[in-house]
Scaffold this active site. Structure first.
Site, PDB file in Angstrom:
ATOM      1  N   TYR A 145       8.077   1.064   3.305  1.00  0.00           N
ATOM      2  CA  TYR A 145       7.707  -0.629   2.579  1.00  0.00           C
ATOM      3  C   TYR A 145       7.021   0.315   1.095  1.00  0.00           C
ATOM      4  O   TYR A 145       6.277   1.600   1.986  1.00  0.00           O
ATOM      5  CB  TYR A 145       6.075  -0.609   3.779  1.00  0.00           C
ATOM      6  CG  TYR A 145       5.751  -1.758   3.291  1.00  0.00           C
ATOM      7  CD1 TYR A 145       4.149  -2.058   2.688  1.00  0.00           C
ATOM      8  CD2 TYR A 145       6.255  -3.201   2.949  1.00  0.00           C
ATOM      9  CE1 TYR A 145       3.023  -2.756   2.556  1.00  0.00           C
ATOM     10  CE2 TYR A 145       5.207  -4.282   2.989  1.00  0.00           C
ATOM     11  CZ  TYR A 145       3.803  -3.708   2.205  1.00  0.00           C
ATOM     12  OH  TYR A 145       3.111  -5.316   2.068  1.00  0.00           O
ATOM     13  N   ASP A 240       6.359   6.854  -3.596  1.00  0.00           N
ATOM     14  CA  ASP A 240       4.941   6.237  -3.368  1.00  0.00           C
ATOM     15  C   ASP A 240       4.061   6.869  -1.856  1.00  0.00           C
ATOM     16  O   ASP A 240       4.219   7.138  -1.318  1.00  0.00           O
ATOM     17  CB  ASP A 240       5.529   4.992  -2.537  1.00  0.00           C
ATOM     18  CG  ASP A 240       3.987   4.158  -2.554  1.00  0.00           C
ATOM     19  OD1 ASP A 240       5.487   3.292  -1.493  1.00  0.00           O
ATOM     20  OD2 ASP A 240       3.330   4.664  -2.199  1.00  0.00           O
ATOM     21  N   LYS A 268      -5.207   2.915  -1.753  1.00  0.00           N
ATOM     22  CA  LYS A 268      -6.095   3.175  -0.659  1.00  0.00           C
ATOM     23  C   LYS A 268      -7.052   4.359  -0.930  1.00  0.00           C
ATOM     24  O   LYS A 268      -8.492   3.850  -1.591  1.00  0.00           O
ATOM     25  CB  LYS A 268      -5.292   3.559   0.526  1.00  0.00           C
ATOM     26  CG  LYS A 268      -4.271   2.801   1.218  1.00  0.00           C
ATOM     27  CD  LYS A 268      -3.143   3.187   2.077  1.00  0.00           C
ATOM     28  CE  LYS A 268      -1.903   2.600   2.212  1.00  0.00           C
ATOM     29  NZ  LYS A 268      -2.552   1.155   2.705  1.00  0.00           N
TER      30      LYS A 268
HETATM   31  P1  KE4 Z   1      -1.432  -3.294  -1.183  1.00  0.00           P
HETATM   32  O1  KE4 Z   1      -0.667  -3.768  -1.758  1.00  0.00           O
HETATM   33  O2  KE4 Z   1      -1.350  -3.374   0.403  1.00  0.00           O
HETATM   34  O3  KE4 Z   1      -2.431  -2.412  -1.600  1.00  0.00           O
HETATM   35  O4  KE4 Z   1      -0.193  -1.409  -1.080  1.00  0.00           O
HETATM   36  C1  KE4 Z   1       1.435  -1.587  -0.759  1.00  0.00           C
HETATM   37  C2  KE4 Z   1       1.728  -0.480  -0.251  1.00  0.00           C
HETATM   38  C3  KE4 Z   1       2.590   0.648  -0.800  1.00  0.00           C
HETATM   39  N1  KE4 Z   1       2.655   1.081  -0.615  1.00  0.00           N
HETATM   40  C4  KE4 Z   1       2.759   2.455   0.981  1.00  0.00           C
HETATM   41  C5  KE4 Z   1       3.529   4.012   1.234  1.00  0.00           C
HETATM   42  C6  KE4 Z   1       1.982   1.775   1.658  1.00  0.00           C
HETATM   43  O5  KE4 Z   1       1.396   2.120   2.424  1.00  0.00           O
HETATM   44  C7  KE4 Z   1       1.280   0.244   1.243  1.00  0.00           C
HETATM   45  C8  KE4 Z   1       0.019  -0.860   2.384  1.00  0.00           C
HETATM   46  N2  KE4 Z   1       0.620   0.055   3.612  1.00  0.00           N
HETATM   47  C9  KE4 Z   1       0.269  -1.031   4.697  1.00  0.00           C
HETATM   48  C10 KE4 Z   1      -0.279  -0.587   6.193  1.00  0.00           C
HETATM   49  N3  KE4 Z   1       1.440   0.259   6.681  1.00  0.00           N
HETATM   50  C11 KE4 Z   1      -1.035  -1.946   4.472  1.00  0.00           C
HETATM   51  C12 KE4 Z   1      -1.434  -2.664   5.715  1.00  0.00           C
HETATM   52  C13 KE4 Z   1      -1.588  -3.980   5.284  1.00  0.00           C
HETATM   53  O6  KE4 Z   1      -0.230  -4.831   5.081  1.00  0.00           O
HETATM   54  O7  KE4 Z   1      -2.212  -4.869   5.821  1.00  0.00           O
END
Ligand code: KE4
Length: 434
Positions: A145, A240, A268
């Protein structure tokens, strides 16, 4: 049994104004059932909900809280910044400091651009790779993801996988056509795609330590093979590290694996709990980015002084306290060993994947080293286990295909209570499940 009347009332009201009652789907408890808990406050390793119940937090806002909730040094930095002004829409010294600090901590990053989320970071990194190579296609991996940009929501992980919609409606065929899907830890699957799309692939984007199909570590021969393939084929390799960056080591997964990507994305932890994402890497590639080059990308609040102050406090603390990673390793290994002892007592051999302080308890007894083996997990049993733990005041990610996070704020008492609760919860879940 905890009373969660106020959470329930808030969730009912929220659903009238916010789709699904939440601002991010994975918070809705859809895959584990029940009512999502609404929280009031957090301090150290604990959070308190609106009904006054206290929980040991192993989500840490999905990764940012490496030091637990509201560490004094981050709160002080934010307080100072607020008094000076939260955002100017103009350059500040904080941004220069932040860029220099990240470049000093992650050797592969020669230049970096701040954005406001991981999604912005990954979608911008892909655009830069396409602009730099003049090519259009990208390769991602099933179960990874990278945020919710259209071209990533094809066989995606995290919430998309949890809700069984790995390829989202609303993503056009045109977009999907340029995203080619390979299998994680399967180098042959990558080579096949590259060979049948010669000189058409701009980038391969991967979570070098995956967290969104649960935790999976890229095997050495796999990730070295991808690096070699990208070198041979002129493909931009994007790590990523939104989740793994500054989590598994000061230099992220690329430090653990010993592989240098061409571009990296962050989020994060880099924001110290405030909305910050970033992408960076080789100077020649990043130099195509406006206003230095023609590839456009922008953001009203990118690099704002409030978020930068929180991020600077977090990363500076990491840089001046590298010993925190041995503390996190010790705590996380202790927790894993406690869980594994419980499995043995209960006659189970469930898989636990862990890299540093990110870990997933898979409810499958086979080794999990691929998307296919991850999704074989018993999500119903996970759901029962999740609620048993929640009732004992342990707040885990409400989905099997996520990572839990240990912070420097988790004490040995916290860990022992968690291990005890894990035994009781798993025992109860198994008896209800049989
Ligand atoms: P954000 O757009 O949510 O800040 O980041 C996206 C993203 C990109 N790459 C990786 C490896 C990530 O884990 C994420 C976001 N992680 C999720 C949890 N698995 C965020 C939690 C959510 O979607 O509310």
């Amino acid at each position: 049994m905890k009373t969660i009347d106020k959470s329930a009332a808030l969730f009912t009201e929220a659903a009238n104004y916010i789709p699904g009652g939440v601002n991010s789907p994975v918070r809705a408890f859809k895959s584990v059932g029940g009512t999502p808990i609404f929280f009031q406050s957090g301090k150290g390793s604990k959070m308190k909900d609106v009904d006054g119940n206290e929980y040991l937090d192993y989500i840490g806002s999905w990764g940012p809280h490496l030091f637990g909730h509201n560490p004094r040094f981050i709160v002080n930095a934010i307080t100072r910044a607020i008094n000076d002004g939260v955002s100017f829409g103009a350059p500040t010294a904080h941004e220069v400091e932040m860029a220099k600090l990240v470049c000093s901590m992650v050797p592969s990053v020669e230049m970096i651009r701040m954005v406001n989320s991981g999604t912005e970071a990954t979608m911008s990194a892909v655009r830069v790779a396409r602009g730099f190579t003049g090519r259009e296609k990208i390769i991602k991996f099933e179960g990874c993801y990278h945020g919710h940009a259209d071209f990533f929501l094809i066989k995606a992980g995290s919430g998309a996988l949890t809700f069984g919609v790995p390829t989202s409606p609303g993503v056009t065929n045109g977009n999907a056509a340029d995203t080619l899907i390979a299998d994680y830890n399967n180098l042959t699957s990558v080579k096949k795609i590259v060979d049948s799309n010669k000189a058409e692939i701009a980038a391969i984007i991967i979570e070098p330590v995956a967290g969104n199909m649960g935790v999976l570590r890229a095997k050495d021969e796999f990730i070295y093979g991808i690096r070699k393939l990208c070198d041979e084929e002129g493909i931009v390799l994007i790590f990523d590290e939104v989740m793994s960056g500054f989590r598994v080591a000061p230099g992220g997964a690329q430090e653990v694996l010993g592989v240098k990507p061409d571009l990296s994305t962050f989020g994060k932890i880099i924001g110290g709990g405030l909305p910050v994402g970033a992408f960076g890497g080789r100077k020649d590639i990043m130099s195509v980015l406006a206003p230095a080059g023609p590839v456009y990308q922008a953001g009203t609040l990118s690099g704002n002084p409030l978020a930068m102050s929180a991020g600077l406090a977090a990363l500076s603390h990491i840089k001046s306290h590298p010993e925190i990673y041995s503390q996190l390793e010790e705590s996380s290994a202790y927790l894993q060993a406690g869980f594994e002892d419980n499995h043995k007592i209960l006659g189970k051999n469930y898989s636990i994947n862990r890299v540093g302080s990110m870990m997933t308890l898979f409810f499958t007894e086979s080794m999990v080293d691929s998307y296919q083996t991850a999704v074989a997990s018993d999500t119903k049993l996970f759901g029962r286990f999740f609620h048993e733990m929640l009732n004992r005041g342990i707040y885990l990610p409400p989905a099997q295909f996520e990572a839990l996070f240990v912070s420097t704020a988790h004490t040995s008492q916290d860990l022992d209570y968690t291990i005890k609760s894990h035994y009781e919860s798993l025992k109860a879940a198994l008896s209800a499940h049989s």
